[in-house]
Motif scaffolding. Structure first.
Motif, PDB file in Angstrom:
ATOM      1  N   PRO A  16      63.651  50.106 117.064  1.00 58.38           N
ATOM      2  CA  PRO A  16      63.956  51.352 117.786  1.00 58.38           C
ATOM      3  C   PRO A  16      63.487  52.605 117.032  1.00 58.38           C
ATOM      4  CG  PRO A  16      65.918  49.953 117.646  1.00 58.38           C
ATOM      5  CD  PRO A  16      64.860  49.317 116.802  1.00 58.38           C
ATOM      6  N   VAL A  17      63.635  52.601 115.720  1.00 58.14           N
ATOM      7  CA  VAL A  17      63.202  53.768 114.938  1.00 58.14           C
ATOM      8  C   VAL A  17      61.679  53.817 114.887  1.00 58.14           C
ATOM      9  CG1 VAL A  17      63.323  54.951 112.715  1.00 58.14           C
ATOM     10  CG2 VAL A  17      65.305  53.681 113.560  1.00 58.14           C
ATOM     11  N   ASN A  18      61.054  52.680 114.667  1.00 60.78           N
ATOM     12  CA  ASN A  18      59.585  52.630 114.582  1.00 60.78           C
ATOM     13  C   ASN A  18      58.911  53.150 115.847  1.00 60.78           C
ATOM     14  OD1 ASN A  18      59.912  51.503 112.062  1.00 60.78           O
ATOM     15  ND2 ASN A  18      59.213  49.468 112.659  1.00 60.78           N
ATOM     16  N   LYS A  19      59.557  52.968 116.998  1.00 56.83           N
ATOM     17  CA  LYS A  19      58.979  53.411 118.270  1.00 56.83           C
ATOM     18  C   LYS A  19      59.171  54.907 118.515  1.00 56.83           C
ATOM     19  CE  LYS A  19      59.095  49.059 120.793  1.00 56.83           C
ATOM     20  NZ  LYS A  19      59.638  48.338 121.945  1.00 56.83           N
ATOM     21  N   SER A  20      60.072  55.531 117.789  1.00 59.45           N
ATOM     22  CA  SER A  20      60.325  56.960 117.967  1.00 59.45           C
ATOM     23  C   SER A  20      59.201  57.775 117.327  1.00 59.45           C
ATOM     24  CB  SER A  20      61.664  57.349 117.327  1.00 59.45           C
ATOM     25  OG  SER A  20      61.559  57.294 115.904  1.00 59.45           O
ATOM     26  N   GLU A  21      59.109  59.052 117.675  1.00 62.24           N
ATOM     27  CA  GLU A  21      58.094  59.926 117.060  1.00 62.24           C
ATOM     28  C   GLU A  21      58.311  60.022 115.551  1.00 62.24           C
ATOM     29  OE1 GLU A  21      55.271  61.160 118.403  1.00 62.24           O
ATOM     30  OE2 GLU A  21      55.912  59.902 120.081  1.00 62.24           O
ATOM     31  N   PHE A  22      59.572  60.108 115.165  1.00 61.20           N
ATOM     32  CA  PHE A  22      59.915  60.149 113.740  1.00 61.20           C
ATOM     33  C   PHE A  22      59.424  58.882 113.041  1.00 61.20           C
ATOM     34  CE2 PHE A  22      62.988  59.101 110.360  1.00 61.20           C
ATOM     35  CZ  PHE A  22      62.882  60.225 109.570  1.00 61.20           C
ATOM     36  N   GLY A  23      59.708  57.724 113.634  1.00 64.21           N
ATOM     37  CA  GLY A  23      59.290  56.445 113.059  1.00 64.21           C
ATOM     38  C   GLY A  23      57.786  56.293 113.008  1.00 64.21           C
ATOM     39  N   LYS A  24      57.098  56.726 114.062  1.00 61.58           N
ATOM     40  CA  LYS A  24      55.632  56.637 114.069  1.00 61.58           C
ATOM     41  C   LYS A  24      55.023  57.466 112.945  1.00 61.58           C
ATOM     42  CE  LYS A  24      55.323  55.747 119.003  1.00 61.58           C
ATOM     43  NZ  LYS A  24      55.038  56.321 120.324  1.00 61.58           N
ATOM     44  N   LYS A  25      55.678  58.559 112.624  1.00 63.68           N
ATOM     45  CA  LYS A  25      55.172  59.437 111.571  1.00 63.68           C
ATOM     46  C   LYS A  25      55.391  58.845 110.174  1.00 63.68           C
ATOM     47  CE  LYS A  25      55.457  64.235 110.054  1.00 63.68           C
ATOM     48  NZ  LYS A  25      56.051  65.545 110.336  1.00 63.68           N
ATOM     49  N   TRP A  26      56.545  58.199 109.942  1.00 64.38           N
ATOM     50  CA  TRP A  26      56.910  57.786 108.588  1.00 64.38           C
ATOM     51  C   TRP A  26      56.914  56.290 108.337  1.00 64.38           C
ATOM     52  CZ3 TRP A  26      55.783  61.577 105.877  1.00 64.38           C
ATOM     53  CH2 TRP A  26      56.084  62.871 106.267  1.00 64.38           C
ATOM     54  N   HIS A  27      56.748  55.478 109.360  1.00 65.35           N
ATOM     55  CA  HIS A  27      56.755  54.027 109.148  1.00 65.35           C
ATOM     56  C   HIS A  27      55.525  53.585 108.368  1.00 65.35           C
ATOM     57  CE1 HIS A  27      55.779  49.828 110.180  1.00 65.35           C
ATOM     58  NE2 HIS A  27      57.053  49.686 109.877  1.00 65.35           N
ATOM     59  N   GLN A  28      55.729  52.585 107.540  1.00 65.52           N
ATOM     60  CA  GLN A  28      54.613  51.902 106.894  1.00 65.52           C
ATOM     61  C   GLN A  28      55.083  50.504 106.546  1.00 65.52           C
ATOM     62  OE1 GLN A  28      54.440  54.218 103.001  1.00 65.52           O
ATOM     63  NE2 GLN A  28      52.915  52.672 102.639  1.00 65.52           N
ATOM     64  N   GLY A  29      54.166  49.565 106.521  1.00 66.18           N
ATOM     65  CA  GLY A  29      54.508  48.174 106.234  1.00 66.18           C
ATOM     66  C   GLY A  29      55.166  48.011 104.875  1.00 66.18           C
ATOM     67  N   LYS A  30      56.042  47.039 104.773  1.00 65.28           N
ATOM     68  CA  LYS A  30      56.750  46.690 103.539  1.00 65.28           C
ATOM     69  C   LYS A  30      57.709  47.778 103.071  1.00 65.28           C
ATOM     70  CE  LYS A  30      53.073  43.674 101.949  1.00 65.28           C
ATOM     71  NZ  LYS A  30      52.146  43.344 100.895  1.00 65.28           N
ATOM     72  N   MET A  31      58.150  48.604 103.988  1.00 67.94           N
ATOM     73  CA  MET A  31      59.091  49.667 103.607  1.00 67.94           C
ATOM     74  C   MET A  31      60.526  49.157 103.682  1.00 67.94           C
ATOM     75  SD  MET A  31      59.108  52.246 106.915  1.00 67.94           S
ATOM     76  CE  MET A  31      60.403  53.294 106.317  1.00 67.94           C
ATOM     77  N   ASP A  32      61.433  49.961 103.203  1.00 60.60           N
ATOM     78  CA  ASP A  32      62.861  49.691 103.290  1.00 60.60           C
ATOM     79  C   ASP A  32      63.453  50.710 104.270  1.00 60.60           C
ATOM     80  OD1 ASP A  32      65.777  49.752 102.560  1.00 60.60           O
ATOM     81  OD2 ASP A  32      65.082  48.306 101.079  1.00 60.60           O
ATOM     82  N   PHE A  33      64.482  50.317 104.989  1.00 58.78           N
ATOM     83  CA  PHE A  33      65.057  51.194 106.007  1.00 58.78           C
ATOM     84  C   PHE A  33      65.600  52.492 105.409  1.00 58.78           C
ATOM     85  CE2 PHE A  33      67.987  52.372 109.472  1.00 58.78           C
ATOM     86  CZ  PHE A  33      67.109  52.269 110.532  1.00 58.78           C
ATOM     87  N   TRP A  34      66.075  52.433 104.165  1.00 63.42           N
ATOM     88  CA  TRP A  34      66.640  53.640 103.565  1.00 63.42           C
ATOM     89  C   TRP A  34      65.586  54.736 103.408  1.00 63.42           C
ATOM     90  CZ3 TRP A  34      65.318  56.370  99.307  1.00 63.42           C
ATOM     91  CH2 TRP A  34      64.629  55.745  98.284  1.00 63.42           C
ATOM     92  N   PHE A  35      64.289  54.405 103.400  1.00 63.36           N
ATOM     93  CA  PHE A  35      63.233  55.419 103.304  1.00 63.36           C
ATOM     94  C   PHE A  35      63.366  56.429 104.449  1.00 63.36           C
ATOM     95  CE2 PHE A  35      59.922  52.419 101.120  1.00 63.36           C
ATOM     96  CZ  PHE A  35      60.812  52.168 100.097  1.00 63.36           C
TER      97      PHE A  35
END
Length: 190
Positions: A16-35
């Motif tokens: 759900p976060v990855n699909k949001s605009e916020f998530g699209k901006k800050w997501h990257q593979g092998k990350m931790d949710f706390w990022f």
């Protein structure tokens, strides 16, 4: 204390976060949710942020977006490195408390607790706590890592990449459906 959840095996939690605009901006593979929590704190905070987290993000490939953003928008104010000492009964790992500031700070205090987490009560006077003053400019390496101990890797700018010294290639791959042309040229598969 944000939740520590690695993306591997938790894709549904991240989705759900990855699909949001916020998530699209800050997501990257092998990350931790706390990022995401630190990214959101950077967006919302006017002056200071303090988190207790695992320590592994300092040199994690999955944290390069976060490290880059921290280097451009925050300054360390204080760091408490708890290392291998047990902080939470049900959580293993190396922990740290990062106190960030949006107000420019050239230097900050780095504390590393040794032997027992109870020494945290005497940060400034205990002989069981290593203390250093570090520069915010010097802790961010060219390799997008954060190096907090002065004596660790004194000058990473003088380190040569392994590929500059040796030829690097993948080793034997079992049951491969493809043979690399380089291997064919070296008669490895003859």
């Amino acid at each position: 204390n944000p939740p520590y959840i690695k993306e591997r095996d938790n894709a549904l939690f991240f989705e759900p976060v990855n699909k949001s605009e916020f998530g699209k901006k800050w997501h990257q593979g092998k990350m931790d949710f706390w990022f995401y929590f630190l990214h959101k704190a950077i967006d919302l905070s006017k002056s200071e942020i303090c988190f207790i987290t695992s320590r592994y993000w300092l040199n994690s490939q999955g944290a390069s977006k976060l490290i880059n953003r921290v280097s451009q928008t925050l300054y360390f104010a204080n760091v408490l490195d708890i290392g291998k000492l047990k902080v939470f009964d049900a959580v293993a790992g190396h922990h740290m408390v990062s106190h960030f500031s949006k107000i420019p700070k050239q230097m900050f205090s780095y504390f590393k607790i040794n032997e027992d987490v109870k020494h945290i009560e005497n940060l400034y006077s205990s002989t069981f706590i290593e203390k250093q003053v570090l520069s915010n400019l010097d802790v961010f390496s060219k390799n997008n890592e954060i190096i907090l101990a002065k004596d660790e890797f004194n000058d990473l700018n003088e380190v040569l990449p392994l590929g500059d010294i040796f030829e690097i290639s993948q080793g034997v791959v079992e049951a491969s459906d493809k043979i690399p042309s380089k291997a064919l040229r070296s008669n490895q598969y003859s």
